[in-house]
Motif scaffolding. Structure first.
Motif, PDB file in Angstrom:
ATOM      1  N   ALA A 169       0.823  -1.218   0.000  1.00 42.45           N
ATOM      2  CA  ALA A 169       0.000   0.000   0.000  1.00 42.45           C
ATOM      3  C   ALA A 169       0.854   1.264   0.000  1.00 42.45           C
ATOM      4  O   ALA A 169       0.545   2.235  -0.714  1.00 42.45           O
ATOM      5  N   PHE A 170       1.924   1.274   0.780  1.00 38.74           N
ATOM      6  CA  PHE A 170       2.772   2.466   0.863  1.00 38.74           C
ATOM      7  C   PHE A 170       3.535   2.704  -0.431  1.00 38.74           C
ATOM      8  O   PHE A 170       3.796   3.852  -0.809  1.00 38.74           O
ATOM      9  N   LYS A 171       3.880   1.610  -1.118  1.00 43.81           N
ATOM     10  CA  LYS A 171       4.577   1.753  -2.394  1.00 43.81           C
ATOM     11  C   LYS A 171       3.639   2.274  -3.478  1.00 43.81           C
ATOM     12  O   LYS A 171       4.021   3.087  -4.323  1.00 43.81           O
ATOM     13  N   VAL A 172       2.395   1.793  -3.452  1.00 41.15           N
ATOM     14  CA  VAL A 172       1.421   2.232  -4.446  1.00 41.15           C
ATOM     15  C   VAL A 172       1.044   3.694  -4.237  1.00 41.15           C
ATOM     16  O   VAL A 172       0.995   4.489  -5.194  1.00 41.15           O
ATOM     17  N   LEU A 173       0.788   4.062  -2.986  1.00 37.35           N
ATOM     18  CA  LEU A 173       0.251   5.395  -2.673  1.00 37.35           C
ATOM     19  C   LEU A 173       1.328   6.438  -2.381  1.00 37.35           C
ATOM     20  O   LEU A 173       1.017   7.627  -2.252  1.00 37.35           O
ATOM     21  N   LYS A 174       2.571   5.957  -2.213  1.00 31.56           N
ATOM     22  CA  LYS A 174       3.702   6.850  -1.930  1.00 31.56           C
ATOM     23  C   LYS A 174       3.471   7.667  -0.644  1.00 31.56           C
ATOM     24  O   LYS A 174       3.637   8.890  -0.614  1.00 31.56           O
ATOM     25  N   VAL A 175       3.064   6.949   0.396  1.00 30.73           N
ATOM     26  CA  VAL A 175       2.888   7.555   1.725  1.00 30.73           C
ATOM     27  C   VAL A 175       3.637   6.699   2.745  1.00 30.73           C
ATOM     28  O   VAL A 175       4.073   5.586   2.445  1.00 30.73           O
ATOM     29  N   LYS A 176       3.779   7.227   3.956  1.00 30.45           N
ATOM     30  CA  LYS A 176       4.478   6.510   5.003  1.00 30.45           C
ATOM     31  C   LYS A 176       3.497   6.009   6.060  1.00 30.45           C
ATOM     32  O   LYS A 176       2.397   6.558   6.203  1.00 30.45           O
ATOM     33  N   PRO A 177       3.903   4.965   6.810  1.00 29.93           N
ATOM     34  CA  PRO A 177       3.012   4.411   7.832  1.00 29.93           C
ATOM     35  C   PRO A 177       2.575   5.466   8.844  1.00 29.93           C
ATOM     36  O   PRO A 177       3.366   6.316   9.268  1.00 29.93           O
ATOM     37  N   GLY A 178       1.288   5.413   9.215  1.00 28.99           N
ATOM     38  CA  GLY A 178       0.776   6.261  10.274  1.00 28.99           C
ATOM     39  C   GLY A 178       0.520   7.706   9.895  1.00 28.99           C
ATOM     40  O   GLY A 178       0.207   8.520  10.764  1.00 28.99           O
ATOM     41  N   THR A 179       0.635   8.054   8.613  1.00 27.99           N
ATOM     42  CA  THR A 179       0.483   9.469   8.227  1.00 27.99           C
ATOM     43  C   THR A 179      -0.929   9.811   7.762  1.00 27.99           C
ATOM     44  O   THR A 179      -1.480  10.848   8.136  1.00 27.99           O
ATOM     45  N   VAL A 180      -1.529   8.959   6.925  1.00 21.60           N
ATOM     46  CA  VAL A 180      -2.875   9.211   6.400  1.00 21.60           C
ATOM     47  C   VAL A 180      -3.660   7.902   6.391  1.00 21.60           C
ATOM     48  O   VAL A 180      -3.061   6.814   6.369  1.00 21.60           O
ATOM     49  N   PRO A 181      -4.999   7.963   6.405  1.00 21.40           N
ATOM     50  CA  PRO A 181      -5.788   6.728   6.285  1.00 21.40           C
ATOM     51  C   PRO A 181      -5.520   6.037   4.949  1.00 21.40           C
ATOM     52  O   PRO A 181      -5.446   6.695   3.901  1.00 21.40           O
ATOM     53  N   VAL A 182      -5.366   4.730   5.000  1.00 23.71           N
ATOM     54  CA  VAL A 182      -5.140   3.922   3.800  1.00 23.71           C
ATOM     55  C   VAL A 182      -6.371   3.050   3.570  1.00 23.71           C
ATOM     56  O   VAL A 182      -6.817   2.348   4.474  1.00 23.71           O
ATOM     57  N   CYS A 183      -6.894   3.107   2.360  1.00 21.03           N
ATOM     58  CA  CYS A 183      -8.108   2.361   2.031  1.00 21.03           C
ATOM     59  C   CYS A 183      -7.815   1.286   0.982  1.00 21.03           C
ATOM     60  O   CYS A 183      -6.851   1.378   0.226  1.00 21.03           O
ATOM     61  N   HIS A 184      -8.672   0.297   0.943  1.00 21.10           N
ATOM     62  CA  HIS A 184      -8.608  -0.701  -0.128  1.00 21.10           C
ATOM     63  C   HIS A 184      -9.998  -1.263  -0.376  1.00 21.10           C
ATOM     64  O   HIS A 184     -10.815  -1.381   0.538  1.00 21.10           O
ATOM     65  N   PHE A 185     -10.268  -1.576  -1.630  1.00 17.34           N
ATOM     66  CA  PHE A 185     -11.488  -2.281  -1.978  1.00 17.34           C
ATOM     67  C   PHE A 185     -11.310  -3.756  -1.635  1.00 17.34           C
ATOM     68  O   PHE A 185     -10.183  -4.277  -1.615  1.00 17.34           O
ATOM     69  N   LEU A 186     -12.417  -4.439  -1.396  1.00 17.41           N
ATOM     70  CA  LEU A 186     -12.377  -5.878  -1.156  1.00 17.41           C
ATOM     71  C   LEU A 186     -12.625  -6.628  -2.460  1.00 17.41           C
ATOM     72  O   LEU A 186     -13.576  -6.307  -3.185  1.00 17.41           O
ATOM     73  N   PRO A 187     -11.802  -7.620  -2.783  1.00 16.93           N
ATOM     74  CA  PRO A 187     -12.136  -8.498  -3.903  1.00 16.93           C
ATOM     75  C   PRO A 187     -13.474  -9.190  -3.641  1.00 16.93           C
ATOM     76  O   PRO A 187     -13.959  -9.230  -2.512  1.00 16.93           O
ATOM     77  N   GLU A 188     -14.068  -9.759  -4.675  1.00 20.35           N
ATOM     78  CA  GLU A 188     -15.411 -10.334  -4.573  1.00 20.35           C
ATOM     79  C   GLU A 188     -15.545 -11.412  -3.498  1.00 20.35           C
ATOM     80  O   GLU A 188     -16.618 -11.564  -2.912  1.00 20.35           O
ATOM     81  N   THR A 189     -14.502 -12.165  -3.264  1.00 24.67           N
ATOM     82  CA  THR A 189     -14.614 -13.303  -2.351  1.00 24.67           C
ATOM     83  C   THR A 189     -14.314 -12.952  -0.900  1.00 24.67           C
ATOM     84  O   THR A 189     -14.348 -13.829  -0.039  1.00 24.67           O
ATOM     85  N   HIS A 190     -14.023 -11.691  -0.605  1.00 28.03           N
ATOM     86  CA  HIS A 190     -13.692 -11.286   0.760  1.00 28.03           C
ATOM     87  C   HIS A 190     -14.927 -10.697   1.443  1.00 28.03           C
ATOM     88  O   HIS A 190     -15.849 -10.225   0.780  1.00 28.03           O
ATOM     89  N   VAL A 191     -14.921 -10.715   2.776  1.00 27.85           N
ATOM     90  CA  VAL A 191     -16.096 -10.296   3.548  1.00 27.85           C
ATOM     91  C   VAL A 191     -15.672  -9.371   4.679  1.00 27.85           C
ATOM     92  O   VAL A 191     -14.641  -9.596   5.316  1.00 27.85           O
ATOM     93  N   VAL A 192     -16.477  -8.339   4.938  1.00 27.37           N
ATOM     94  CA  VAL A 192     -16.254  -7.512   6.110  1.00 27.37           C
ATOM     95  C   VAL A 192     -17.500  -7.573   6.988  1.00 27.37           C
ATOM     96  O   VAL A 192     -18.627  -7.488   6.496  1.00 27.37           O
ATOM     97  N   TRP A 193     -17.268  -7.764   8.276  1.00 21.43           N
ATOM     98  CA  TRP A 193     -18.331  -7.819   9.272  1.00 21.43           C
ATOM     99  C   TRP A 193     -18.260  -6.541  10.114  1.00 21.43           C
ATOM    100  O   TRP A 193     -17.174  -6.083  10.461  1.00 21.43           O
ATOM    101  N   PHE A 194     -19.421  -6.000  10.470  1.00 24.48           N
ATOM    102  CA  PHE A 194     -19.413  -4.795  11.332  1.00 24.48           C
ATOM    103  C   PHE A 194     -20.716  -4.725  12.108  1.00 24.48           C
ATOM    104  O   PHE A 194     -21.738  -5.318  11.719  1.00 24.48           O
ATOM    105  N   SER A 195     -20.692  -3.991  13.199  1.00 23.22           N
ATOM    106  CA  SER A 195     -21.883  -3.758  14.020  1.00 23.22           C
ATOM    107  C   SER A 195     -22.611  -2.523  13.507  1.00 23.22           C
ATOM    108  O   SER A 195     -22.005  -1.618  12.952  1.00 23.22           O
ATOM    109  N   TYR A 196     -23.909  -2.504  13.705  1.00 24.76           N
ATOM    110  CA  TYR A 196     -24.690  -1.325  13.300  1.00 24.76           C
ATOM    111  C   TYR A 196     -25.712  -0.973  14.374  1.00 24.76           C
ATOM    112  O   TYR A 196     -25.954  -1.749  15.293  1.00 24.76           O
TER     113      TYR A 196
END
Length: 387
Positions: free
Chosen positions: A360-387
């Protein structure tokens, strides 16, 4: 061979013959108000199952199940009645009988015949009798892109991964998540088997060896040649599962849908939980330019979540980790050829514990802990969250 188990050990009522042992029913029992994402449901589709002759008879005497290929003596007979459970199996087929004490969501009796991924499952517990014919066999290995798993954050990117791994394009900055923003993306499964690996029921998955100390046994189980590219891929998955956790995250490799549910519920609770995945209108869509639709981005969660990434293995294994300080977004996308996608994005607000040479840091040219890093999930991945 005949296996006899006393009825008292089974905790099964003959008058209320049941089965809650299928993964789908386990989900519905544990999470009655949470729809299952299509990405998980597709891991049970008929595309990956083998049609065989299976007969189930339920009467006063119990349950009789016969499954085979039409040859006398070539299948498996299961009888459940007053005397307990009797399992008769043909030569060379192998039979596993699992008995649980009825606690939790999956109590009952499970009978598994044949090798992992190519067997018949019979579950007897609460709610009925379920018979499943499993996967036709281990899916064909087609190869994987080079480089470590970019969703395991303590690994450095390989020399060629920045240019060769399609998942590199999935990373972006939170400030860029605005309508009209263009990105070149591909959401396909990159698991080495073209997304054709399937879930094993937990009772079956628990009989399959998994761990670095059992690696040679694992290769033998799945008929994979030592030193082959496929073997190295499987070894890497196991190493990632056994690696030290990053920062304060909690992680777990789920080898069945049931164990994924248990881990996620243990971290988020079960009363107000959602599980979502990326959905694309065309299967195996190629890399192409998408734009964030005018309808805009919707924040789904701004708290802790559990993200489960599908791994490279002959059956469905998910690397799950409780992600702290994360936001989850639904992002509508429109492809240049009219293709549409309902993408799911996860943004990590604190990346200070990540490997400074992570992809991620190589792609975005940022350093750890400086800005929020985002990524899309491939089709087979899942995210769980409370609402």
């Amino acid at each position: 061979m005949v296996i006899r188990l006393p009825l008292m050990c089974l905790l099964v009522s003959v008058t209320a013959i049941a089965a809650d042992l299928t993964p789908e029913r386990y989900w519905n029992s544990a999470l009655p108000n949470t729809p299952m994402p299509n990405s998980l449901r597709h891991l049970f589709t008929s595309d990956y199952t083998e049609e065989k002759s299976t007969n189930v008879q339920v009467g006063k005497g119990g349950v009789n199940v016969y499954t085979g290929k039409g040859k006398p003596g070539g299948g498996t007979a299961v009888n459940v009645g007053k005397g307990g459970v009797h399992v008769n199996t043909g030569k060379g087929k192998g039979t596993h009988v699992s008995v649980s004490g009825g606690k939790g969501h999956g109590g009952g009796v499970g009978v598994h015949t044949g090798k992992p991924g190519k067997r018949t499952d019979v579950g007897v517990g609460k709610g009925g009798v379920i018979v499943h014919t499993r996967h036709k066999g281990k899916p064909v290995y087609v190869g994987v892109k080079p480089g470590p798993n970019p969703f395991v954050y303590n690994y450095a990117a390989s020399e060629t991964q920045l240019h060769d791994d399609p998942k590199a394009a999935l990373f972006f900055l939170e400030k860029d998540m605005v309508p009209g923003k263009a990105m070149n993306l591909r959401f396909n499964a990159e698991d080495g088997y073209e997304g054709k690996t399937a879930f094993l029921p937990r009772g079956e998955a628990e009989t399959v060896p998994f761990g670095s100390e059992k690696f040679l046994e694992i290769l033998k189980t799945f008929s994979v040649k030592t030193g082959s590219e496929e073997a190295e891929m499987m070894k890497k998955t196991i190493e990632e599962c056994e690696a030290k956790r990053v920062g304060g995250e909690e992680k777990y490799c789920a080898t069945s849908l049931e164990s994924m549910v248990d881990f996620s519920v243990s971290k988020l609770g079960k009363d107000h939980v959602r599980a979502v995945s990326t959905e694309v209108t065309e299967k195996n869509a190629p890399m192409q330019k998408y734009r964030i639709a005018a309808a805009g981005v919707k924040k789904l969660s701004d708290d802790n979540s559990v993200v489960c990434h599908k791994q490279k293995f002959p059956f469905a294994v998910f690397y799950c980790h409780k992600a702290m300080m994360t936001s989850v977004y639904a992002v509508p996308l429109e492809g240049e050829n009219g293709l549409r996608a309902k993408a799911v994005a996860v943004c990590h607000k604190n990346t200070s514990a990540w490997n400074p040479n992570h992809l991620a840091f190589k792609v975005l040219k940022v350093k750890p802990g400086t800005v929020p890093v985002c990524h899309f999930l491939p089709e087979t991945h899942v995210v769980w969250f409370s609402y």
